[in-house]
Design a protein around this motif. Structure first.
Motif: not given
Length: 407
Positions: A103-115
Motif C-alpha cells: 500500500k505504501a509503495f502504490i501511495a508513494v508512487k502516486s504521490w510523487l507523480k501527482e504532487r
C-alpha cells in the motif's frame, strides 16, 4: 517550494545555468554527478519526507503521549506503520509487513507523480522482504535476521560496490608499478583508508574486505612483489588505524602500504535530528548546547582575527573557543575579552603548527605562568591564579611542552 532566501535562489539559478565543459550551457536538468543534484533533491523531496513521516512517526495526536505510549496508542489504530530513510534522491521506506509495504509503495508512487511530477525507476523500485532477501542502499546490502527475541540488521558491501572497489584498487596497484613515487603510494593509501571509513558501518565489513584482499592479492603479488621490501617507514596514520593488526607489512619506496583487510565494524553514533536552524525547537536545542558561550565574546573573536597569524590559526581559534565552552582549559574560568589568549602547546620554533590539536585557550595570567622562568614572576602569577593540584598538573604539562621545567 517555500524558499524565501533570495541569495540561495540566486546561487541555485547560477548553478543550473553554469556552462558544462565540452557540452555548453544546459537548457534543462543537471549533469550526472553534479554538485547541485543533492541540494535539489533535498529541496524537492523534503515534502516527501514529511508526508511519509506524518503518516506515522510524527503524526500529531489529540492527547500528549511519551514516545513509547504514543507508539502503543498508534498500534491500536488502522494507521500504517512506516519510516523513511533518504539520502539525496535515494530512499527506503520500511514497513512492518508486506501488506502495508504494498500500500505504501502504490501511495508513494502516486504521490510523487501527482504532487511533484516525478517518475520512479521501475528497475530500482520494488517491495522487498528483508527477512528473505537483501536490499541495496548506498553501496550496502541489508537483510534482517532473528537474534534471540529481536530482529537485527545484517549488512554487507553490495556486490556492485565490491566489484568497483576491486577495480579501483587494481588501478592504484598498476599506478604504483608504473610510477614508484611517494605521491602515487600516498594516493593508494588514501584510497584504502577512504574505503574503510565509508564501508566500516557494515556489520560484516571485515568479511567483505578479507574477500577483496584475497581477490586482489594475485595482482598485488604479480605487480609489486619485485619492488617491495620488508622494512621501511611506518607513518603515524598507519600506526593510528592499523597499528593493532598483525599483517605482514609491505613497503614500497620505504613507505608502508595500508592493509586491504585491515578494517573493523564501527557502530555509528546516533544523534538527534531535531537539532537544526529551521525550527523553534531545533534552535532552542542549539542555544542550550551553546548556553555556556558568550555570544558577544564569540562575535569579537570572529570579527577580530589576530593580525600576522595564518588563516588556519584564526579559524581554529574560533572553533577552540566554542569547543572549550568559552572557558580556560586550565582553571575552567570564563574567558573574557581582554583576558584570554590562544596558546601553542608546542611552540613553532620547536616544530609546532597552527592545527586545532596544538592550540588551547587560557587566561592571560595562566599564559604568563606557562612561559614564566623567573622565580619572582612564577610566585606572583601562581599566587594570583591559585591553582589546585589537578590544575597545576595540567599547567606543568604545557610547561614541559614549551621546554620549561615544572613548578
Amino acid at each position: 517550494m517555500g524558499i524565501q532566501d533570495k541569495n540561495l535562489l540566486s546561487i541555485i539559478s547560477k548553478l543550473l545555468k553554469a556552462e558544462i565543459k565540452n557540452i555548453g550551457i544546459p537548457t534543462k536538468g543537471t549533469p550526472q554527478g553534479g554538485i547541485i543534484s543533492p541540494l535539489l533533491s533535498n529541496i524537492v523531496l523534503n515534502e516527501l519526507d514529511w508526508w511519509v513521516s506524518n503518516q506515522w512517526e510524527t503524526l500529531e495526536t489529540q492527547k500528549t503521549y511519551t514516545f513509547w505510549n504514543k507508539y502503543k496508542a498508534l498500534k491500536n489504530t488502522n494507521l500504517k506503520e512506516m519510516y523513511i530513510v533518504r539520502y539525496a534522491d535515494d530512499f527506503k521506506i520500511f514497513c512492518r509487513n508486506h501488506k502495508t509495504a504494498q500500500k505504501a509503495f502504490i501511495a508513494v508512487k502516486s504521490w510523487l507523480k501527482e504532487r511533484l511530477g516525478l517518475e520512479i525507476s521501475p528497475e530500482k523500485s520494488r517491495v522487498i522482504n528483508l527477512r528473505k532477501n537483501y536490499s541495496n542502499f548506498l553501496g550496502f546490502k541489508l537483510k534482517v535476521y532473528n537474534k534471540g527475541r529481536k530482529a537485527v540488521v545484517k549488512s554487507h558491501m553490495s556486490d556492485k560496490a565490491i566489484k568497483n572497489v576491486i577495480k579501483e584498487i587494481k588501478e592504484k596497484i598498476k599506478s604504483i608499478q608504473k610510477k614508484r613515487k611517494i605521491d602515487t603510494i600516498s594516493k593508494y593509501n588514501a584510497t584504502i583508508l577512504g574505503m574503510h571509513n565509508y564501508y566500516k558501518v557494515a556489520t560484516h565489513v571485515s568479511i567483505d574486505f578479507n574477500r577483496i584482499d584475497f581477490l586482489v592479492r594475485k595482482s598485488l603479488n604479480a605487480r609489486l612483489n619485485k619492488i617491495r621490501s620488508d622494512t621501511g617507514f611506518t607513518s603515524k596514520t598507519y600506526t593510528k588505524f592499523y597499528g593493532n593488526y598483525k599483517f605482514k607489512k609491505w613497503y614500497i619506496s620505504n613507505v608502508a602500504l595500508f592493509p586491504i583487510a585491515g578494517v573493523k565494524m564501527f557502530n555509528p553514533m546516533n544523534f538527534t535530528q531535531e537539532i537544526c536552524n529551521y525550527t523553534t525547537k531545533g534552535r532552542n536545542l542549539i542555544h542550550d548546547n551553546l548556553k555556556q558561550i558568550n555570544p558577544k565574546t564569540l562575535q569579537y573573536i570572529m570579527k577580530n582575527p589576530v593580525q600576522g597569524q595564518s588563516a588556519e590559526y584564526n579559524d581554529n581559534r574560533i572553533s577552540l573557543y566554542v569547543g572549550q565552552n568559552g572557558k580556560c582549559s586550565i582553571t575552567g574560568k570564563v574567558l573574557e575579552i581582554g583576558n584570554m589568549e590562544c596558546h601553542h602547546k608546542k611552540p613553532r620554533e620547536l616544530g609546532g603548527k597552527d592545527e586545532y590539536s596544538n592550540l588551547t585557550f587560557v587566561t592571560k595570567s595562566v599564559h604568563e605562568l606557562i612561559h614564566a622562568t623567573v622565580e619572582e614572576t612564577i610566585k606572583k602569577y601562581k599566587d594570583s591564579v591559585k591553582l589546585d593540584v589537578n590544575e597545576l598538573k595540567k599547567l606543568n604539562k604545557l610547561r614541559l611542552l614549551v621546554g620549561i621545567c615544572v613548578i
